[in-house]
Design a protein around this motif. Structure first.
Motif, mmCIF file in Angstrom:
data_model
loop_
_atom_site.group_PDB
_atom_site.id
_atom_site.type_symbol
_atom_site.label_atom_id
_atom_site.label_comp_id
_atom_site.label_asym_id
_atom_site.label_seq_id
_atom_site.Cartn_x
_atom_site.Cartn_y
_atom_site.Cartn_z
ATOM 1 N N UNK A 190 0.848 -1.198 0.000
ATOM 2 C CA UNK A 190 0.000 0.000 0.000
ATOM 3 C C UNK A 190 0.885 1.250 0.000
ATOM 4 N N UNK A 191 0.538 2.205 -0.856
ATOM 5 C CA UNK A 191 1.285 3.478 -0.922
ATOM 6 C C UNK A 191 0.266 4.618 -0.903
ATOM 7 N N UNK A 192 -0.430 4.803 0.243
ATOM 8 C CA UNK A 192 -1.578 5.720 0.292
ATOM 9 C C UNK A 192 -1.277 7.176 -0.034
ATOM 10 N N UNK A 193 -0.023 7.615 0.165
ATOM 11 C CA UNK A 193 0.281 9.031 -0.046
ATOM 12 C C UNK A 193 1.128 9.280 -1.284
ATOM 13 N N UNK A 194 1.213 8.274 -2.156
ATOM 14 C CA UNK A 194 2.058 8.410 -3.339
ATOM 15 C C UNK A 194 1.229 8.774 -4.580
ATOM 16 N N UNK A 195 1.675 9.777 -5.355
ATOM 17 C CA UNK A 195 0.937 10.180 -6.564
ATOM 18 C C UNK A 195 0.900 9.106 -7.648
ATOM 19 N N UNK A 196 1.811 8.125 -7.528
ATOM 20 C CA UNK A 196 1.866 7.063 -8.551
ATOM 21 C C UNK A 196 0.557 6.275 -8.626
ATOM 22 N N UNK A 197 -0.243 6.322 -7.569
ATOM 23 C CA UNK A 197 -1.508 5.562 -7.556
ATOM 24 C C UNK A 197 -2.473 6.019 -8.652
ATOM 25 N N UNK A 198 -2.297 7.263 -9.117
ATOM 26 C CA UNK A 198 -3.195 7.762 -10.169
ATOM 27 C C UNK A 198 -2.929 7.044 -11.503
ATOM 28 N N UNK A 199 -1.844 6.260 -11.543
ATOM 29 C CA UNK A 199 -1.509 5.508 -12.757
ATOM 30 C C UNK A 199 -2.027 4.070 -12.688
ATOM 31 N N UNK A 200 -3.025 3.822 -11.837
ATOM 32 C CA UNK A 200 -3.544 2.461 -11.673
ATOM 33 C C UNK A 200 -3.854 1.806 -13.020
ATOM 34 N N UNK A 201 -3.468 0.523 -13.103
ATOM 35 C CA UNK A 201 -3.698 -0.232 -14.328
ATOM 36 C C UNK A 201 -2.460 -0.335 -15.206
ATOM 37 N N UNK A 202 -1.472 0.524 -14.960
ATOM 38 C CA UNK A 202 -0.242 0.496 -15.755
ATOM 39 C C UNK A 202 0.686 -0.600 -15.228
ATOM 40 N N UNK A 203 1.339 -1.296 -16.146
ATOM 41 C CA UNK A 203 2.289 -2.338 -15.735
ATOM 42 C C UNK A 203 3.537 -2.285 -16.601
ATOM 43 N N UNK A 204 4.628 -2.799 -16.055
ATOM 44 C CA UNK A 204 5.863 -2.976 -16.827
ATOM 45 C C UNK A 204 6.272 -4.439 -16.690
ATOM 46 N N UNK A 205 6.884 -5.011 -17.744
ATOM 47 C CA UNK A 205 7.107 -6.468 -17.745
ATOM 48 C C UNK A 205 8.278 -6.969 -16.912
ATOM 49 N N UNK A 206 9.294 -6.118 -16.661
ATOM 50 C CA UNK A 206 10.498 -6.649 -16.008
ATOM 51 C C UNK A 206 11.141 -5.601 -15.106
ATOM 52 N N UNK A 207 10.436 -5.225 -14.049
ATOM 53 C CA UNK A 207 10.960 -4.240 -13.101
ATOM 54 C C UNK A 207 11.848 -4.926 -12.061
#
Length: 403
Positions: A190-207
């Motif tokens: 969970x990252x409740x205070x991170x702006x990255x959450x607005x990118x929900x649904x995005x994925x990368x194959x090899x992080x």
């Protein structure tokens, strides 16, 4: 001989079937009204039966807890044995690109039907809504107490699964066994205070994801969700880091490299090359490295690069910050979320008290264990089911032998 099996999950059914093959009286006791419930929902309803890790030395590396123990177990019943067992019962299986193995039907009911059909053929009985309160050993027999009834057996196989609370192991502890305190494994961050959450649904194959201040790291697909970070890279990291994360109350920083193969020099060189070739192109609207456009836009914004900026005007400070965001994007983690309904716990019956060659208790003659009730857990990808089939095979087969 009467053999009792506590728990109607994958390990419970498999051990009951193996015991019943020896023409003994087998009864499964299940506390709910739904046998094989976890099999039903696993893999999004497709049932990830096992994983195409055919060398046991590689297979055991996927278990944060239980590796040495399972090395012995898998010599008796391997991934190939699992495949042969189901395919010989008219359940053809397929290997997916990432190594996960599913029924060709893509329906978990195929696995359930095979197990139940075999159990019926071998006259395995099942008592539903039977919640075990206490177990007593009276001479050579086991007496199982529920609220309003009791039943006794010559041999007992406990396959009651993982439990998030110590109380769930009370009836086992009462037999003298040590319980390793349960803690969650396989969860998302969970990252409740991170702006990255607005990118929900995005994925990368090899992080590549690492927990700050540790050597705990994993690579693989990464998914951004409305609550934070998920995907195999995070789930595997949560399993191997289960104890550390528990001790730190699930508060940490995760460092993300959006591609595990990148170096800082590689990133910088590619950015400079693009700048030289396309000086007048806008930075934020021309995604590089094959990253999703919305993710790229977010990373440029996070590097203090305005929407209208073009490459020839990028400042050294902005460029360095963009390199940093691509190579080591830092996210504050505050809490966890159980992965779907498939909760997995680390902890359970101490493996030092169980014989890996037979699954029999070293403390109580005639008592056996199989599945997640043991202090064994695997990462996502079919490994927990493989441990269930293999330990269930040994427990069921050995429970009927005379000592």
């Amino acid at each position: 001989m009467k053999v009792g099996v506590i728990g109607a999950g994958a390990a419970g059914y498999f051990s009951a079937i193996l015991a019943a093959k020896e023409n003994v009286d087998v009864t499964i006791l299940e506390k709910t009204s739904k046998p094989l419930a976890k099999v039903k929902i696993s893999g999004g309803g497709r049932c990830n039966v096992t994983h195409a890790a055919f060398e046991n030395s590689k297979l055991v590396k996927n278990y944060p807890r239980g590796e040495k123990f399972l090395k012995k177990v898998f010599t008796h019943f391997s991934v190939k044995d699992t495949i042969d067992w189901f395919e010989s019962r008219n359940v053809p299986l397929k290997v997916e690109e990432d190594g996960r193995i599913f029924p060709v039907s893509d329906n978990s009911q195929s696995i359930i039907n095979a197990l139940q059909k075999e159990a019926i053929r071998l006259n395995v009985k099942i008592q539903l809504n039977f919640s075990v309160d206490k177990i007593e050993k009276a001479g050579d027999r086991f007496i199982i107490f529920s609220k309003d009834r009791k039943i006794d057996f010559d041999r007992l196989i406990i396959c009651s699964g993982g439990n998030p609370k110590m109380e769930g192991f009370n009836f086992i502890h009462g037999l003298g066994h040590t319980i390793v305190p349960p803690i969650p494994s396989l969860f998302t961050f969970n990252t409740p205070h991170e702006p990255i959450r607005k990118l929900m649904g995005i994925s990368v194959p090899e992080a590549y994801v690492r927990l700050e201040g540790t050597k705990l790291a994993y690579q693989g697909p990464l998914l951004i969700t409305h609550w934070g970070l998920s995907g195999p890279a995070v789930l595997k990291l949560s399993a191997f880091g289960a104890q550390w994360l528990h001790e730190h109350k699930y508060k940490t920083k995760a460092h993300i490299r959006w591609n595990s193969d990148w170096t800082e020099d590689f990133i910088l060189q590619n950015l400079l090359n693009f700048k030289n070739q396309h000086p007048k192109k806008k930075i934020s609207t021309n995604s590089l490295f094959g990253l999703p456009a919305r993710l790229w836009e977010h990373l440029t914004e996070n590097s203090e690069i305005s929407e209208e900026s073009i490459w020839q005007n990028i400042a050294k400070k902005q460029l360095n910050k963009l390199v940093q965001n691509l190579f080591c994007y830092i996210v504050t983690v505050e809490g966890k979320t159980t992965f779907k309904e498939e909760f997995v716990t680390a902890g359970g019956v101490d493996l030092d008290e169980v014989d890996p060659e037979t699954m029999q208790s070293k403390l109580v003659n005639g008592l056996f264990f199989a599945g997640e009730v043991l202090n064994i857990d695997g990462i996502t990808g079919g490994f927990n089911f493989q441990a269930a089939w293999s330990t269930g095979y040994l427990a069921g087969r050995n429970a009927v032998y005379k000592f």
